[in-house]
Each structure stands twice: as structure tokens, then as C-alpha cells.
Scaffold this motif. Sequence first.
Motif, short mmCIF file in Angstrom:
data_model
loop_
_atom_site.label_atom_id
_atom_site.label_comp_id
_atom_site.label_asym_id
_atom_site.label_seq_id
_atom_site.Cartn_x
_atom_site.Cartn_y
_atom_site.Cartn_z
N GLY A 1 65.11 22.65 96.23
CA GLY A 1 65.06 21.56 95.26
C GLY A 1 65.16 20.18 95.85
O GLY A 1 64.76 19.20 95.23
N SER A 2 65.72 20.08 97.06
CA SER A 2 65.90 18.75 97.65
C SER A 2 66.04 18.90 99.15
O SER A 2 66.25 20.00 99.67
CB SER A 2 67.15 18.08 97.08
OG SER A 2 68.31 18.75 97.55
N GLU A 3 65.96 17.75 99.82
CA GLU A 3 66.17 17.76 101.27
C GLU A 3 67.60 18.22 101.58
O GLU A 3 67.82 18.93 102.56
CB GLU A 3 65.90 16.35 101.84
CG GLU A 3 64.42 15.98 101.74
CD GLU A 3 64.09 14.61 102.30
OE1 GLU A 3 65.02 13.84 102.64
OE2 GLU A 3 62.88 14.28 102.36
N ALA A 4 68.55 17.85 100.72
CA ALA A 4 69.94 18.27 100.95
C ALA A 4 70.10 19.78 100.77
O ALA A 4 70.81 20.44 101.54
CB ALA A 4 70.88 17.52 100.00
N VAL A 5 69.43 20.33 99.74
CA VAL A 5 69.48 21.78 99.54
C VAL A 5 68.86 22.49 100.74
O VAL A 5 69.40 23.48 101.26
CB VAL A 5 68.75 22.18 98.23
CG1 VAL A 5 68.56 23.70 98.14
CG2 VAL A 5 69.51 21.68 97.01
N ALA A 6 67.72 21.97 101.21
CA ALA A 6 67.04 22.58 102.36
C ALA A 6 67.95 22.57 103.59
O ALA A 6 68.07 23.58 104.29
CB ALA A 6 65.73 21.85 102.64
N ARG A 7 68.59 21.43 103.83
CA ARG A 7 69.50 21.32 104.99
C ARG A 7 70.63 22.33 104.90
O ARG A 7 70.95 23.03 105.86
CB ARG A 7 70.12 19.92 105.01
CG ARG A 7 69.44 18.91 105.89
CD ARG A 7 70.32 17.71 106.21
NE ARG A 7 71.04 17.16 105.07
CZ ARG A 7 70.53 16.27 104.21
NH1 ARG A 7 69.27 15.87 104.34
NH2 ARG A 7 71.27 15.79 103.22
N ALA A 8 71.26 22.39 103.72
CA ALA A 8 72.40 23.30 103.54
C ALA A 8 71.96 24.75 103.68
O ALA A 8 72.65 25.56 104.31
CB ALA A 8 73.04 23.06 102.18
#
Lengths: 197, 467
Positions: B377-384
Amino acid sequence: MTSAIIREITGRGIPLPGDDIDTDRIIPGRFLRCVTFEGLEAHVFADDRQQNPDHPFNQEKYLGASLLIVGRNFGCGSSREHAPQALMRWGIRGIIGESFAEIFFANCTAIGVPCVTVSAEDARWLREVVAAHPEMELRLNLEAMTVHAGDRQLAAHMPEGARRQFLEGTWNSTFVLLEAGEAIERTAAQLPYVTGF
Amino acid sequence: MAETLLDKVWRLHTVRELPSGQTQLFIGLHLIHEVTSPQAFLMLRELGLKVRFPNRTFATIDHIVPTDSQARPFADWLAEQMTVALVKNCQDFGITLFDLGSGRQGIVHVIGPELGLTQPGMTIACGDSHTSTHGAFGALAFGIGTSQVRDVLATQCLAMSKPKLRRIVVEGTLPRGVYAKDVILAIIRRLGVKGGVGYAYEYAGSTIVAMTMEERMTLCNMTIEGGARIGYVNPDRTTFEYLRGRPFAPQGEAFERAVQWWQQIASDPGATYDDEVHFDAATLQPMVTWGITPGQSVGVTEPIPEPEEVPEAERAAYWEALDFMSFRPGQRLIGTPIDVAFIGSCTNSRLSDLRVAAEIVRGRKVARGVRALVVPGSEAVARAAEAEGLHEIFQDAGFEWRKPGCSMCLGMNPDRLRGREICASSSNRNFKGRQGSPTGRTLLMSPAMVAAAAIAGHVVDVREVLR
């Protein structure tokens, strides 16, 4: 500054069968790749028309119609204003139906296209009579809240707030909202999340 | 007098009553994206108006971004043009943009909460119907069209009529394999796709209280599919703990003061509602849609209704749906072959969704012939997710691990169904043509159900896989 007062819409009808017709069907997503609303009328109901040669928007006899007759929950789904814009640019000036989705209704109001509801029976009758007599002139009157079709008069309904926006010419709300002036800042100043707790 | 959250937040944001009888409502947070904003900025320029509160609008780009390569310029010239317009509008009007590669880009309804922009007691508007998602925090959040985006930019206000309020009470423990997605699909099936018109929904009861924030977001997200523009959960300890430390949430002592205010915003005990309905969580099962509206669904073990079980007024829509889907009355969906599996969208693309799906695909392989993709859903979700190695679990199984965006939920970017493909999808709409092919078919279900279907190559009961 105000928008035009809209009291009455007269013109021929175009009947659209089916319930729960969503805004993806009115204007499929791929046509939302644009930065203006210009030209959207060419794509109104693009996929439905492709799949159904008898779709009302394919039929010459309905060209020039200004009142769209629909069923239940018309305009559900996506908030895309592209849907009412495509209809309006095609020539639709008002929509008569059994019921409307809320965001679609608000979007139509904001561009000066009144949506009124009639009973399920009247919506069905109106679609049938317009299909049989596409040349018939319909008259939607927002003061009397009636739809005239031939020698029949149908009762129409619309939330009072929106109705007054049409009758007062305030449906383009930007200037009405601006008239609040500093009251906007005063409201903001009382909200702790605006002032930083 | 006991008030609901709707009463309190509405009152606090009322600038004035308008001559039309509507309320001029102050909008606390305005989120914009590339699809529904360019025409609004154009209108603003034509009127010679500025953005009234530029620091209360935030922008991102999500709908049209490709999810394979996000190198600019995009191959799709129209998508590139929309992106250029958004960047320029944000620059010209002084609006913060969470651009691609900023570390904060993502689906607008994923990043608002994860950045702490979304907070209890706010009014939140966005030119996107799934803005109801933000109601998970106890905000009044709703989708608007482009002319209303113009209104918010120019005045930070909207002309609105206060909705009625329906309390939806869900009690009990969800069975294993049944998720927030199944709860909302069951609610929409019972109340109908237009049952919520004119209402806001307040979700309550022990099932909702026990939900995480991400589950509440899934629930509130699909409120609009039931016809209600607004759906919310009263803010509680779960809400506050989620927000603590997020970049745009209040920090330090201000956070504690905020919690006090947020607590006061919740509906009072004894407040009255225009309507109330009850659901028993223990009776729910994984849901799958069989038709072309989100209300046309069944529990995965149940048959598609027979025509005589469908109210007469809905029968034409019933046959239209079966005809489009090529399903039969009484058919069971278990065993229905799928061509595509899509895990993503503002409904189900958050870290917890990806964890659940990864647990199911771990050590297994996507069935031959199935195109499977995960779009965080987001760059932050992808990172996590990548930090936990989820991307490798998906890739080892044969899923494509994509970059964040709305993707195949609505097929505005190159991620689309082809021809009459059937897609097991964690998204929110099974409308005709929704996923980018005019004849493509969508089966809505939870991310766990999508993952299980991707492995099997057909619809399965995820409870059997989890057993």
C-alpha cells in the motif's frame, strides 16, 4: 457571484435500464487519465455500449435527449466527477430515477445537474413511455417538484438543501462558502488539532 | 445531553448554517491525488483564487503509477502528464507532496493513517470514495468529487447535510480464517449496497473493539460500498497507541493533551441512534462475491442464491450479474478456477494483510497459469515487509512483488485483467470492467483467501488451509 438559477428542465428523455449502475460503468477508469474534463462525452458508457449495440446511448433516436431516466442506486461506487461530467457534456441536464448514490448526487448538484427521485413504479413507467415515444417532451419542474410526461404528472423528490441550491442559483458553492469570511478562520482556531493541542 | 461522535464533530466544525439549510463544514484534513485534483486546480486558477489553508492539504500520487518500474517519465504519456500537473499544482499552491521515492508515497488512504495525519475528531475529505477508511480513527471522513475538491482548496469548507446515524454492533470472536474484510462484506450483503444512503455508520461492539487499527481501516474502507459515505469507530486506546510517535501526530506532552480531547470526542453512553443493527461474529465465514456489486456475496461454503431467494426488485440485477460472471444459480464458488490473484488496494495492502497472506504462501507455489501479484500500500509498508523478508516469501512462491500504488484495483495503470480473466482480489469493487478489462471478472475476498486461491489455482476455503 452566483451560478444560474435552475427552475425547470425540458427536453426529450433517454431511458437507461438496470439498477446499481456504478460510475466505473458510466466512465471506465482508463478514461480518467486526463487533466481536464474535455471530451469525456465521447466515452460515456464506453464498455456497456461496446458490449450492447442496443444500448440507449448507441441509439440515434435518443441523440439530443436532455433528461436521463434511471433505476435504483444510480451512480454508486467511485466518487469520480468524470461520470456526471461525461453525462453533462453528452447533453444530460437532469436525471430522474428511483434512487441515487450520495456522492454522485452531490457531484451532479455541484455542476448544476439536478437528480430527482420518483417512485419505482413511475420510474419504470417513464422508461417505458420514453422508449415507446422518444420524441415526447418531458418537463422537470423543481419549484412544483413534478415531472410532466404527455398528459401525466409525476411527483418528484429531492432533498430540500439541494433543491434550494438550484432555485437560488447557489449550486456552485465556492462563492457561498467564501461569503463566510473570517468565520472560517474562527472555526479553525477553536479546533485543538489546528492550534497544536 | 448524550451526543454521538457524529454530533460532536459536526458541531465543532460548523462554520455556519447556509441559506439552503445545509451546513458549512470546516474540513480539518484534505488529501489529494493526481486523478481528481487537476481540474479543481484549473478551476481555482480560472477564478483567481488561492488555497485557503495550504498546510491542511497533503498530496500523493497513487492511482496511475506503474508498479513495475517507476522511473520517470512514465511510459504512459497521459499518466506522466497527470503527474507533472500534480507536482506543478503542489509547487504553485504551496502544498506538501509525498512524491515517488520520498519514502512516504503510497495509496492515499494508507499513508494518511501511517503518517499520523489522520486523527480522531477531524473532518477529512478527499476526492476518492474510499476516504471512509479514515473513519477507523474516529474521524468524519468522506469522499468528494472534483468540484468539491475545488471548494475545499478555496475555502477549506464544504456545504453538507448532516446524515442520519446507524449503529452497527458486531459482538463476539471472529472464527479463525475470518477477517475484517469478511465482516464488512457480510454487513453489505445484509444491509445492501444502497442501505447506507443518507446514513453514517458507527461500528461498535466487542468484535470491533478487539480489532487492530488496520482491521478497522479495512472495515471502514468499504462503508461506501454499502451506500454510506461515512463510517467510523469510536477512538480508544488502540487508536491512541497506533498514533503515538507517528510523524504528524502530536508529540510529547501535546500527545497526552490530544488523547484527552480524543477521548471526549467518542460517542457518549446513552446517545441515541436513528437505527441499530446487530451481527454475531461467531456465525461469520470467509466471504466471496459472485456478482457485479459488493453486496452480491456468499459465505465460501454457501451456494449462490436461487432466483426465488432474491427479492423481486433485485432479480434483474441478479440475472445480469450471473450472466456477466457465467455462474449458475445454486453454484458453489469453491473450485472456481482463477487466472489472476491480486493482493493490494486501500482495503487490504497494509503490513498485517501482507503478513497473513505470506503465512499462507510460505513454502508453497502459485498454481501454474495463475498470474499473482502483491502491491504493497505504501513505500513504508513495502520497507517494513521487506525488512521481515515477506517479499522473498511471495517471490519464492511465484508472486510478483510490486511497487506501491492502486494498481489492479481499478486498472488505471498498466496492471489490468485481460479479456474474461477471473481475478481473486483483495480489493473493494467487483463492478463490470473495474479491473481494467471490460469483460474481466472479479471475486472479492480477504487477502488470506486470495493467497490460498493463488496456491490452489481455484477458490478454496482458507479455513481448510489454516487447519
